[in-house]
Design a protein around this motif. Sequence first.
Motif, PDB file in Angstrom:
ATOM      1  N   ILE A   1       0.707  -1.211   0.094  1.00 11.93           N
ATOM      2  CA  ILE A   1       0.056   0.003   0.157  1.00 11.93           C
ATOM      3  C   ILE A   1       0.711   1.402  -0.124  1.00 11.93           C
ATOM      4  N   LEU A   2       1.986   1.261   0.936  1.00 15.72           N
ATOM      5  CA  LEU A   2       2.832   2.598   1.111  1.00 15.72           C
ATOM      6  C   LEU A   2       3.636   2.632  -0.437  1.00 15.72           C
ATOM      7  N   ASN A   3       3.851   1.388  -1.032  1.00 19.88           N
ATOM      8  CA  ASN A   3       4.750   1.683  -2.279  1.00 19.88           C
ATOM      9  C   ASN A   3       3.824   2.133  -3.361  1.00 19.88           C
ATOM     10  N   ALA A   4       2.802   1.855  -3.379  1.00 20.62           N
ATOM     11  CA  ALA A   4       1.716   2.127  -4.329  1.00 20.62           C
ATOM     12  C   ALA A   4       1.446   3.788  -4.308  1.00 20.62           C
ATOM     13  N   SER A   5       1.528   4.093  -2.968  1.00 20.30           N
ATOM     14  CA  SER A   5       1.054   5.453  -2.570  1.00 20.30           C
ATOM     15  C   SER A   5       2.273   6.384  -2.760  1.00 20.30           C
ATOM     16  N   ILE A   6       3.572   6.061  -2.760  1.00 18.33           N
ATOM     17  CA  ILE A   6       4.541   6.799  -3.197  1.00 18.33           C
ATOM     18  C   ILE A   6       4.530   6.975  -4.407  1.00 18.33           C
ATOM     19  N   ILE A   7       4.122   6.013  -5.585  1.00 19.48           N
ATOM     20  CA  ILE A   7       4.295   6.371  -6.928  1.00 19.48           C
ATOM     21  C   ILE A   7       3.131   7.275  -7.170  1.00 19.48           C
ATOM     22  N   GLU A   8       2.102   6.989  -6.781  1.00 18.33           N
ATOM     23  CA  GLU A   8       0.939   7.794  -7.060  1.00 18.33           C
ATOM     24  C   GLU A   8       1.033   9.137  -6.555  1.00 18.33           C
ATOM     25  N   GLY A   9       1.650   9.337  -5.423  1.00 19.90           N
ATOM     26  CA  GLY A   9       2.030  10.679  -4.987  1.00 19.90           C
ATOM     27  C   GLY A   9       2.864  11.573  -5.763  1.00 19.90           C
ATOM     28  N   THR A  10       3.859  10.626  -6.219  1.00 16.58           N
ATOM     29  CA  THR A  10       5.279  11.416  -6.914  1.00 16.58           C
ATOM     30  C   THR A  10       4.490  11.902  -8.344  1.00 16.58           C
ATOM     31  N   LEU A  11       3.815  11.127  -8.886  1.00 10.48           N
ATOM     32  CA  LEU A  11       3.382  11.475 -10.270  1.00 10.48           C
ATOM     33  C   LEU A  11       2.458  12.537 -10.309  1.00 10.48           C
ATOM     34  N   ARG A  12       1.490  12.294  -9.052  1.00 12.06           N
ATOM     35  CA  ARG A  12       0.580  13.547  -8.765  1.00 12.06           C
ATOM     36  C   ARG A  12       0.899  14.845  -8.626  1.00 12.06           C
ATOM     37  N   SER A  13       2.293  14.803  -7.798  1.00 13.92           N
ATOM     38  CA  SER A  13       3.088  16.064  -7.444  1.00 13.92           C
ATOM     39  C   SER A  13       3.645  16.773  -8.859  1.00 13.92           C
ATOM     40  N   ILE A  14       4.052  15.828  -9.465  1.00 13.44           N
ATOM     41  CA  ILE A  14       4.580  16.359 -10.835  1.00 13.44           C
ATOM     42  C   ILE A  14       3.514  17.192 -11.838  1.00 13.44           C
ATOM     43  N   LEU A  15       2.473  16.605 -11.767  1.00  9.63           N
ATOM     44  CA  LEU A  15       1.275  17.349 -12.706  1.00  9.63           C
ATOM     45  C   LEU A  15       0.694  18.416 -11.880  1.00  9.63           C
ATOM     46  N   ALA A  16       0.663  18.359 -10.383  1.00 12.80           N
ATOM     47  CA  ALA A  16       0.192  19.533  -9.888  1.00 12.80           C
ATOM     48  C   ALA A  16       1.165  20.654  -9.932  1.00 12.80           C
TER      49      ALA A  16
ATOM     50  N   ILE B   1      -2.505  13.300 -16.799  1.00 11.44           N
ATOM     51  CA  ILE B   1      -1.450  13.555 -17.192  1.00 11.44           C
ATOM     52  C   ILE B   1      -1.474  13.576 -18.559  1.00 11.44           C
ATOM     53  N   GLU B   2      -1.968  12.459 -19.198  1.00 14.23           N
ATOM     54  CA  GLU B   2      -2.069  12.414 -20.677  1.00 14.23           C
ATOM     55  C   GLU B   2      -2.734  13.549 -21.474  1.00 14.23           C
ATOM     56  N   LEU B   3      -3.921  13.777 -20.545  1.00 16.42           N
ATOM     57  CA  LEU B   3      -4.602  14.970 -21.225  1.00 16.42           C
ATOM     58  C   LEU B   3      -4.111  16.362 -21.093  1.00 16.42           C
ATOM     59  N   TYR B   4      -3.117  16.629 -20.231  1.00 18.58           N
ATOM     60  CA  TYR B   4      -2.657  17.883 -20.129  1.00 18.58           C
ATOM     61  C   TYR B   4      -1.136  18.112 -20.582  1.00 18.58           C
ATOM     62  N   THR B   5      -0.604  16.886 -20.579  1.00 13.00           N
ATOM     63  CA  THR B   5       1.040  16.836 -21.017  1.00 13.00           C
ATOM     64  C   THR B   5       1.176  16.418 -22.474  1.00 13.00           C
ATOM     65  N   ASP B   6       0.077  15.382 -22.864  1.00 15.05           N
ATOM     66  CA  ASP B   6       0.114  14.605 -23.932  1.00 15.05           C
ATOM     67  C   ASP B   6       1.223  13.494 -24.098  1.00 15.05           C
TER      68      ASP B   6
ATOM     69  N   LEU C   1      10.677  11.472 -18.461  1.00  9.29           N
ATOM     70  CA  LEU C   1       9.653  12.245 -19.307  1.00  9.29           C
ATOM     71  C   LEU C   1       9.232  13.783 -18.783  1.00  9.29           C
ATOM     72  N   PHE C   2       9.639  13.895 -17.618  1.00 11.66           N
ATOM     73  CA  PHE C   2       9.101  15.341 -17.037  1.00 11.66           C
ATOM     74  C   PHE C   2      10.064  16.230 -16.572  1.00 11.66           C
ATOM     75  N   THR C   3      11.211  15.952 -16.987  1.00 11.19           N
ATOM     76  CA  THR C   3      12.375  16.998 -16.751  1.00 11.19           C
ATOM     77  C   THR C   3      12.205  18.552 -17.260  1.00 11.19           C
ATOM     78  N   PRO C   4      12.686  19.445 -16.606  1.00 14.63           N
ATOM     79  CA  PRO C   4      13.082  19.454 -15.268  1.00 14.63           C
ATOM     80  C   PRO C   4      11.967  19.162 -14.195  1.00 14.63           C
ATOM     81  N   LEU C   5      12.364  18.334 -13.248  1.00 17.96           N
ATOM     82  CA  LEU C   5      11.366  17.963 -12.267  1.00 17.96           C
ATOM     83  C   LEU C   5      11.402  18.982 -11.100  1.00 17.96           C
ATOM     84  N   PRO C   6      10.343  19.142 -10.355  1.00 14.61           N
ATOM     85  CA  PRO C   6      10.009  19.898  -9.256  1.00 14.61           C
ATOM     86  C   PRO C   6      11.135  19.564  -8.048  1.00 14.61           C
ATOM     87  N   ALA C   7      11.797  20.303  -7.329  1.00 17.14           N
ATOM     88  CA  ALA C   7      12.676  20.038  -6.451  1.00 17.14           C
ATOM     89  C   ALA C   7      12.391  19.053  -5.443  1.00 17.14           C
ATOM     90  N   SER C   8      11.074  19.111  -5.064  1.00  9.99           N
ATOM     91  CA  SER C   8      10.300  18.314  -3.928  1.00  9.99           C
ATOM     92  C   SER C   8      10.142  16.925  -4.630  1.00  9.99           C
TER      93      SER C   8
END
Length: 248
Positions: A56-71, A120-125, A222-229
């Motif tokens: 559960i934690l592992n999946a949350s780390i992945i989802e949280g990381t990608l959500r932060s990139i888009l946000a 992500i696909e909708l906004y960044t293609d 795919l998303f460089t440059p990444l936010p510092a966080s």
Amino acid sequence: MAAYKGLETATSLVVAYESLAMAHKKAWESEQYRAESQSTDPLQWTNYNNAFALLILNASIIEGTLRSILAHKLRDDISEAVERGMAAGQTAPSKMEQLLAKFNAEVEMAGGWESLKRQIELYTDISVDKSVTAEAKEAITVMFALRNVLAHGTAIIQPSLKMSDDMKDVYPWNWQAKLHGVAMYLERHFKKGGVFENLADHGMPEHFWNVTKDYLAQIETLFTPLPASVQRTIKMQKSLGFGFRKYS
């Protein structure tokens, strides 16, 4: 956009994962010692105690990381739109700013792995699924399928014998269909003969942690440059060896 404070939870989840991974490793070593001292086989089922929470934690780390990139990208684009508007003499949010703000709220507030990938696909293609290897996509899909069951505390049901397609209306055929891909993947990697037995394998959580390292390594390009966080979260995840102390 009003002033705000933010806390990236994914970094904290990495630290929590580290602590639980150490507990998982220690518990398995203790069980092996107990079994050896009593001349019995180790009880694999003890691995459930930490393994499910680790998934559960592992999946949350992945989802949280990608959500932060888009946000972060959305917030940056909103700020740029506001600056352009102010420079042009704009005194109220434009339609574009309002739409971006609404979409940003949806990204941050609405959960769901599949929904996030579509956003992500909708906004960044960029299609996340099409941009990683087939092996990485399959592994992450399996992990999220398990997370969706485990996070709700739902029982995992599997038929004692494989059910044929003409038994679709017979319980628990739906469970067999739901976890078919999961069962195939786990058996291919752990070869214990069943879903429950494969989930009990003490190496299962570490397997998915290593898969995550590979997955995020592909994603970050795919998303460089990444936010510092986000860079910090990925760096922590990369450097964390399963079952060893580094951050906690």
